[in-house]
Write an enzyme that holds these catalytic residues in place. Structure first.
Site, PDB file in Angstrom:
ATOM      1  N   LYS A   1      13.390  -0.379   7.395  1.00 29.58           N
ATOM      2  CA  LYS A   1      13.019  -1.664   7.986  1.00 29.58           C
ATOM      3  C   LYS A   1      14.029  -2.762   7.590  1.00 29.58           C
ATOM      4  O   LYS A   1      14.882  -2.524   6.727  1.00 29.58           O
ATOM      5  CB  LYS A   1      11.593  -2.018   7.537  1.00 29.58           C
ATOM      6  CG  LYS A   1      10.537  -1.033   8.076  1.00 29.58           C
ATOM      7  CD  LYS A   1       9.139  -1.406   7.612  1.00 29.58           C
ATOM      8  CE  LYS A   1       8.081  -0.468   8.195  1.00 29.58           C
ATOM      9  NZ  LYS A   1       6.722  -0.801   7.708  1.00 29.58           N
TER      10      LYS A   1
ATOM     11  N   TYR B   1       4.298  -0.378  17.521  1.00 22.98           N
ATOM     12  CA  TYR B   1       3.077  -0.708  16.771  1.00 22.98           C
ATOM     13  C   TYR B   1       1.895  -1.029  17.692  1.00 22.98           C
ATOM     14  O   TYR B   1       1.024  -1.823  17.321  1.00 22.98           O
ATOM     15  CB  TYR B   1       3.343  -1.883  15.828  1.00 22.98           C
ATOM     16  CG  TYR B   1       4.156  -1.527  14.599  1.00 22.98           C
ATOM     17  CD1 TYR B   1       3.715  -0.545  13.694  1.00 22.98           C
ATOM     18  CD2 TYR B   1       5.358  -2.180  14.302  1.00 22.98           C
ATOM     19  CE1 TYR B   1       4.453  -0.225  12.551  1.00 22.98           C
ATOM     20  CE2 TYR B   1       6.100  -1.861  13.165  1.00 22.98           C
ATOM     21  CZ  TYR B   1       5.630  -0.891  12.304  1.00 22.98           C
ATOM     22  OH  TYR B   1       6.363  -0.583  11.169  1.00 22.98           O
TER      23      TYR B   1
ATOM     24  N   PHE C   1      -2.720  -8.982  10.983  1.00 24.30           N
ATOM     25  CA  PHE C   1      -1.357  -8.970  10.452  1.00 24.30           C
ATOM     26  C   PHE C   1      -0.292  -8.722  11.518  1.00 24.30           C
ATOM     27  O   PHE C   1       0.905  -8.680  11.213  1.00 24.30           O
ATOM     28  CB  PHE C   1      -1.227  -7.928   9.331  1.00 24.30           C
ATOM     29  CG  PHE C   1      -1.512  -6.500   9.769  1.00 24.30           C
ATOM     30  CD1 PHE C   1      -0.534  -5.722  10.364  1.00 24.30           C
ATOM     31  CD2 PHE C   1      -2.766  -5.939   9.548  1.00 24.30           C
ATOM     32  CE1 PHE C   1      -0.790  -4.419  10.754  1.00 24.30           C
ATOM     33  CE2 PHE C   1      -3.038  -4.622   9.944  1.00 24.30           C
ATOM     34  CZ  PHE C   1      -2.041  -3.863  10.549  1.00 24.30           C
TER      35      PHE C   1
ATOM     36  N   ARG D   1       5.876  11.185   4.718  1.00 25.50           N
ATOM     37  CA  ARG D   1       4.808  10.234   4.346  1.00 25.50           C
ATOM     38  C   ARG D   1       4.603  10.228   2.827  1.00 25.50           C
ATOM     39  O   ARG D   1       4.404   9.175   2.222  1.00 25.50           O
ATOM     40  CB  ARG D   1       3.491  10.596   5.040  1.00 25.50           C
ATOM     41  CG  ARG D   1       3.509  10.453   6.547  1.00 25.50           C
ATOM     42  CD  ARG D   1       3.379   9.045   7.033  1.00 25.50           C
ATOM     43  NE  ARG D   1       2.075   8.459   6.807  1.00 25.50           N
ATOM     44  CZ  ARG D   1       1.713   7.271   7.295  1.00 25.50           C
ATOM     45  NH1 ARG D   1       2.571   6.549   8.022  1.00 25.50           N
ATOM     46  NH2 ARG D   1       0.530   6.781   7.049  1.00 25.50           N
TER      47      ARG D   1
ATOM     48  N   THR E   1       0.993   2.892   2.143  1.00 21.42           N
ATOM     49  CA  THR E   1       1.372   1.747   2.970  1.00 21.42           C
ATOM     50  C   THR E   1       1.549   0.489   2.132  1.00 21.42           C
ATOM     51  O   THR E   1       2.520  -0.247   2.284  1.00 21.42           O
ATOM     52  CB  THR E   1       0.291   1.498   4.053  1.00 21.42           C
ATOM     53  OG1 THR E   1       0.146   2.698   4.832  1.00 21.42           O
ATOM     54  CG2 THR E   1       0.656   0.337   4.958  1.00 21.42           C
TER      55      THR E   1
ATOM     56  N   ARG F   1       8.356   3.460  -1.471  1.00 17.40           N
ATOM     57  CA  ARG F   1       7.654   2.168  -1.581  1.00 17.40           C
ATOM     58  C   ARG F   1       7.271   1.863  -3.021  1.00 17.40           C
ATOM     59  O   ARG F   1       7.303   0.700  -3.455  1.00 17.40           O
ATOM     60  CB  ARG F   1       6.418   2.180  -0.675  1.00 17.40           C
ATOM     61  CG  ARG F   1       6.767   2.083   0.817  1.00 17.40           C
ATOM     62  CD  ARG F   1       5.632   2.523   1.692  1.00 17.40           C
ATOM     63  NE  ARG F   1       5.836   2.239   3.113  1.00 17.40           N
ATOM     64  CZ  ARG F   1       5.079   2.722   4.077  1.00 17.40           C
ATOM     65  NH1 ARG F   1       4.054   3.515   3.787  1.00 17.40           N
ATOM     66  NH2 ARG F   1       5.326   2.432   5.338  1.00 17.40           N
TER      67      ARG F   1
ATOM     68  N   ASN G   1       7.452  -3.481   3.193  1.00 14.79           N
ATOM     69  CA  ASN G   1       7.357  -2.162   2.555  1.00 14.79           C
ATOM     70  C   ASN G   1       8.482  -1.182   2.916  1.00 14.79           C
ATOM     71  O   ASN G   1       8.359   0.020   2.754  1.00 14.79           O
ATOM     72  CB  ASN G   1       5.967  -1.552   2.777  1.00 14.79           C
ATOM     73  CG  ASN G   1       5.662  -1.273   4.233  1.00 14.79           C
ATOM     74  OD1 ASN G   1       6.487  -1.531   5.101  1.00 14.79           O
ATOM     75  ND2 ASN G   1       4.491  -0.710   4.487  1.00 14.79           N
TER      76      ASN G   1
ATOM     77  N   HIS H   1       9.475   3.148   7.307  1.00 18.11           N
ATOM     78  CA  HIS H   1       8.445   3.676   8.210  1.00 18.11           C
ATOM     79  C   HIS H   1       8.593   5.186   8.330  1.00 18.11           C
ATOM     80  O   HIS H   1       9.706   5.693   8.358  1.00 18.11           O
ATOM     81  CB  HIS H   1       8.588   3.069   9.615  1.00 18.11           C
ATOM     82  CG  HIS H   1       7.753   3.782  10.637  1.00 18.11           C
ATOM     83  ND1 HIS H   1       6.413   3.530  10.807  1.00 18.11           N
ATOM     84  CD2 HIS H   1       8.054   4.792  11.500  1.00 18.11           C
ATOM     85  CE1 HIS H   1       5.935   4.334  11.751  1.00 18.11           C
ATOM     86  NE2 HIS H   1       6.908   5.122  12.181  1.00 18.11           N
TER      87      HIS H   1
ATOM     88  N   GLU I   1       7.144   8.222  19.013  1.00 19.52           N
ATOM     89  CA  GLU I   1       8.077   7.256  18.432  1.00 19.52           C
ATOM     90  C   GLU I   1       9.537   7.672  18.640  1.00 19.52           C
ATOM     91  O   GLU I   1      10.393   6.830  18.937  1.00 19.52           O
ATOM     92  CB  GLU I   1       7.760   7.083  16.936  1.00 19.52           C
ATOM     93  CG  GLU I   1       6.426   6.383  16.721  1.00 19.52           C
ATOM     94  CD  GLU I   1       5.929   6.439  15.280  1.00 19.52           C
ATOM     95  OE1 GLU I   1       6.658   6.946  14.401  1.00 19.52           O
ATOM     96  OE2 GLU I   1       4.789   5.993  15.037  1.00 19.52           O
TER      97      GLU I   1
HETATM   98  P1  DAT Z   1       2.147   2.902   7.723  1.00 13.21           P
HETATM   99  O1  DAT Z   1       3.421   2.114   7.893  1.00 13.21           O
HETATM  100  O2  DAT Z   1       2.012   3.412   6.312  1.00 13.21           O
HETATM  101  O3  DAT Z   1       1.959   3.965   8.762  1.00 13.21           O
HETATM  102  P2  DAT Z   1       0.179   1.338   9.187  1.00 13.21           P
HETATM  103  O4  DAT Z   1       0.538   2.124  10.393  1.00 13.21           O
HETATM  104  O5  DAT Z   1      -1.267   1.235   8.839  1.00 13.21           O
HETATM  105  O6  DAT Z   1       0.938   1.874   7.889  1.00 13.21           O
HETATM  106  O7  DAT Z   1       0.722  -0.147   9.342  1.00 13.21           O
HETATM  107  C1  DAT Z   1       1.999  -0.372   9.914  1.00 13.21           C
HETATM  108  C2  DAT Z   1       2.702  -1.460   9.149  1.00 13.21           C
HETATM  109  O8  DAT Z   1       1.998  -2.687   9.287  1.00 13.21           O
HETATM  110  C3  DAT Z   1       2.768  -1.226   7.636  1.00 13.21           C
HETATM  111  O9  DAT Z   1       3.863  -0.413   7.273  1.00 13.21           O
HETATM  112  C4  DAT Z   1       2.873  -2.608   7.118  1.00 13.21           C
HETATM  113  C5  DAT Z   1       2.057  -3.420   8.080  1.00 13.21           C
HETATM  114  N1  DAT Z   1       0.686  -3.612   7.590  1.00 13.21           N
HETATM  115  C6  DAT Z   1      -0.312  -2.724   7.602  1.00 13.21           C
HETATM  116  N2  DAT Z   1      -1.435  -3.218   7.065  1.00 13.21           N
HETATM  117  C7  DAT Z   1      -1.126  -4.491   6.715  1.00 13.21           C
HETATM  118  C8  DAT Z   1      -1.829  -5.555   6.113  1.00 13.21           C
HETATM  119  N3  DAT Z   1      -3.115  -5.430   5.752  1.00 13.21           N
HETATM  120  N4  DAT Z   1      -1.163  -6.708   5.900  1.00 13.21           N
HETATM  121  C9  DAT Z   1       0.110  -6.869   6.249  1.00 13.21           C
HETATM  122  N5  DAT Z   1       0.855  -5.909   6.828  1.00 13.21           N
HETATM  123  C10 DAT Z   1       0.249  -4.737   7.053  1.00 13.21           C
HETATM  124 MG    MG Z   2       1.605   3.841  10.789  1.00 12.01          MG
END
Ligand code: DAT
Ligand code: MG
Length: 149
Positions: free
Chosen positions: A9, A49, A57, A85, A91, A102, A112, A115, A126
């Site tokens: 990222k 996303y 968020f 993962r 996350t 991370r 973080n 991805h 994706e």
């Molecule tokens: P991951 O990236 O582990 O698959 P995710 O798909 O649930 O996690 O979320 C995508 C991204 O969105 C994540 O890498 C960071 C952001 N994100 C997720 N939950 C969040 C939150 N509660 N506050 C801020 N950013 C968040």
């Molecule tokens: Mg995800």
């Protein structure tokens, strides 16, 4: 062999972590079959996303992910989706174990660093956002005989 979509990222690029992160996946034994740098725009962010549109968020996530270039890659290997993962860590970096990307390089969930696709189905979806079939390389590496029995 399974494939997954992995992305350093904008914070990872700005913090000079591209080499370190790619190196971890290479050393593990996964094969890079696609690699490029790009700057995401809102349209790509909404595609990537889509499942998070409308969440509190989401706007912050779009601002973050479009704030600078990312490094996009496709990795190939046995059970690579799950393994990446695990290597990425939880996350929220606060919950990510030491030794994960991370856990080692990030502090906040909104910064973080990395991805990784969450399933084979997500990976296929994706990968198609970022790469054409022609941009992915199917090739044999001689080291594979030392990585797989
Ligand atoms: P991951 O990236 O582990 O698959 P995710 O798909 O649930 O996690 O979320 C995508 C991204 O969105 C994540 O890498 C960071 C952001 N994100 C997720 N939950 C969040 C939150 N509660 N506050 C801020 N950013 C968040
Ligand atoms: Mg995800």
């Amino acid at each position: 062999m399974e494939r997954t979509y992995v992305m350093v990222k904008p914070d990872g690029v700005q913090r000079n972590l591209v080499g370190e992160i790619i190196s971890r996946f290479e050393k593990k034994g996964f094969k890079i079959v696609g690699l490029r740098m790009l700057q995401m725009d809102r349209a790509i962010a909404e595609k990537h996303y889509g499942e998070h549109i409308g969440k509190p968020f989401f706007e912050g996530l779009v601002a973050y992910i479009t704030s600078g270039p990312v490094v996009a890659m496709v990795l190939e290997g046995k059970d690579v989706v799950t393994a990446v993962r695990a290597m990425n860590g939880a996350t929220n970096p606060a919950n990510a174990g030491s030794g994960t990307i991370r856990g080692d390089f990030a502090i906040e969930v909104s910064r973080n660093v990395i991805h990784g696709s969450d399933s084979v189905e997500s990976a296929n979806r994706e990968i198609a956002i970022y790469f054409t079939d022609k941009e992915l390389c199917a090739y044999k590496k001689i080291l594979e005989d030392w990585i797989y029995e």
